[in-house]
Scaffold this motif. Structure first.
Motif, short mmCIF file in Angstrom:
data_model
loop_
_atom_site.label_atom_id
_atom_site.label_comp_id
_atom_site.label_asym_id
_atom_site.label_seq_id
_atom_site.Cartn_x
_atom_site.Cartn_y
_atom_site.Cartn_z
N GLU A 96 47.10 3.10 33.26
CA GLU A 96 48.17 2.87 34.24
C GLU A 96 47.58 3.01 35.65
OE1 GLU A 96 51.57 2.14 33.87
OE2 GLU A 96 51.08 1.80 31.77
N SER A 97 48.15 2.31 36.60
CA SER A 97 47.66 2.37 37.98
C SER A 97 48.00 3.71 38.63
CB SER A 97 48.29 1.25 38.81
OG SER A 97 47.82 0.02 38.36
N VAL A 98 47.03 4.25 39.34
CA VAL A 98 47.16 5.53 40.03
C VAL A 98 46.56 5.35 41.42
CG1 VAL A 98 46.55 7.97 39.98
CG2 VAL A 98 46.79 6.73 37.84
N SER A 144 47.82 15.34 34.30
CA SER A 144 46.85 16.16 33.56
C SER A 144 47.07 16.13 32.05
CB SER A 144 46.88 17.60 34.06
OG SER A 144 48.16 18.16 33.86
N ASP A 145 48.31 15.90 31.61
CA ASP A 145 48.59 15.88 30.17
C ASP A 145 48.74 14.45 29.63
OD1 ASP A 145 50.98 15.37 31.44
OD2 ASP A 145 52.19 16.51 30.01
N CYS A 146 48.08 13.50 30.25
CA CYS A 146 48.15 12.10 29.80
C CYS A 146 47.68 12.00 28.36
CB CYS A 146 47.30 11.21 30.70
SG CYS A 146 47.26 9.49 30.17
N LYS A 147 48.47 11.33 27.51
CA LYS A 147 48.15 11.20 26.09
C LYS A 147 47.25 10.01 25.78
CE LYS A 147 52.50 13.34 24.79
NZ LYS A 147 53.80 13.12 24.14
N GLY A 148 47.12 9.09 26.72
CA GLY A 148 46.24 7.95 26.53
C GLY A 148 46.86 6.84 25.70
N LEU A 149 45.99 6.03 25.09
CA LEU A 149 46.40 4.88 24.29
C LEU A 149 46.09 5.12 22.82
CD1 LEU A 149 44.85 2.05 26.50
CD2 LEU A 149 47.21 2.86 26.53
N CYS A 150 46.90 4.53 21.94
CA CYS A 150 46.63 4.57 20.51
C CYS A 150 45.37 3.73 20.27
CB CYS A 150 47.80 3.98 19.72
SG CYS A 150 47.43 3.75 17.95
N VAL A 151 44.42 4.28 19.53
CA VAL A 151 43.16 3.56 19.30
C VAL A 151 43.34 2.37 18.38
CG1 VAL A 151 41.70 5.54 19.77
CG2 VAL A 151 42.50 5.15 17.45
N THR A 152 44.44 2.32 17.63
CA THR A 152 44.67 1.22 16.71
C THR A 152 45.45 0.07 17.35
OG1 THR A 152 44.72 2.82 14.89
CG2 THR A 152 45.58 0.63 14.43
N LEU A 169 43.18 10.61 36.45
CA LEU A 169 44.23 10.66 35.44
C LEU A 169 45.58 10.49 36.12
CD1 LEU A 169 43.06 13.67 33.25
CD2 LEU A 169 42.74 11.25 32.78
N CYS A 170 46.51 9.82 35.44
CA CYS A 170 47.85 9.66 36.01
C CYS A 170 48.57 11.01 36.06
CB CYS A 170 48.65 8.64 35.21
SG CYS A 170 48.87 9.03 33.46
#
Length: 164
Positions: free
Chosen positions: A73-75, A122-130, A119-120
């Motif tokens: 995501e844009s930050v 501190s607790d960013c969960k990110g993207l699903c690798v699948t 990071l957007c």
């Protein structure tokens, strides 16, 4: 932006202060392009030290758009660029004749204050690798489905005992 330094270059010992507003709209490097969202008027001071050498120092602030390192995501982040250089008029890339290329100077100096990781939150969960689902916006269905059934018991251990 080209800054005319004729007066400083021709007068040994002369010091001048310039208000500058960079014209940069993008910072472009081998590792990507980053939009400049906002620019503040900055200050550069240049002193002729004699022997065709100039001392340069100043402060310029840019707001730059970065992708979050986890979810993309844009930050936006502010970069405070404070160059302190000695420029040799015989060998310098920033000066052509009596003109200083301020945008090239800022472009190169921005790398010195470049954030290691953005990071957007501190607790960013990110993207699903699948499937690529942004996990900050919700869970995806492939997360559980892609688990190897032989590993189900280990998953039970982790879900029952969060401290492990």
């Amino acid at each position: 932006m080209l800054l005319d330094l004729t007066d400083v270059i021709l007068n040994e010992g002369k010091t001048a202060q310039y208000e500058i507003l960079p014209e940069l709209s993008v910072l472009s490097y081998r590792f990507g392009e980053f939009r400049v969202l906002d620019k503040q008027t900055g200050i550069l001071q240049i002193e002729n030290q004699g022997d065709q050498k100039l001392a340069l120092w100043g402060e310029i602030e840019l707001e730059v758009e970065f992708p979050c390192a986890r979810c993309l995501e844009s930050v936006s982040r502010r970069l405070l660029i404070q160059p302190e250089l000695e420029l040799d008029l015989k060998e310098n890339d920033y000066i052509d004749g009596y003109y200083l290329d301020v945008d090239q100077l800022i472009h190169d100096e921005a790398l010195l204050v470049w954030p290691e990781r953005v990071l957007c939150r501190s607790d960013c969960k990110g993207l699903c690798v699948t499937c690529g689902q942004n996990l900050n916006k919700g869970e995806c269905s492939c997360r559980e489905a892609s688990l190897d059934p032989r590993m189900a018991k280990i998953l039970d251990i982790f879900s029952n005992y969060k401290e492990v």
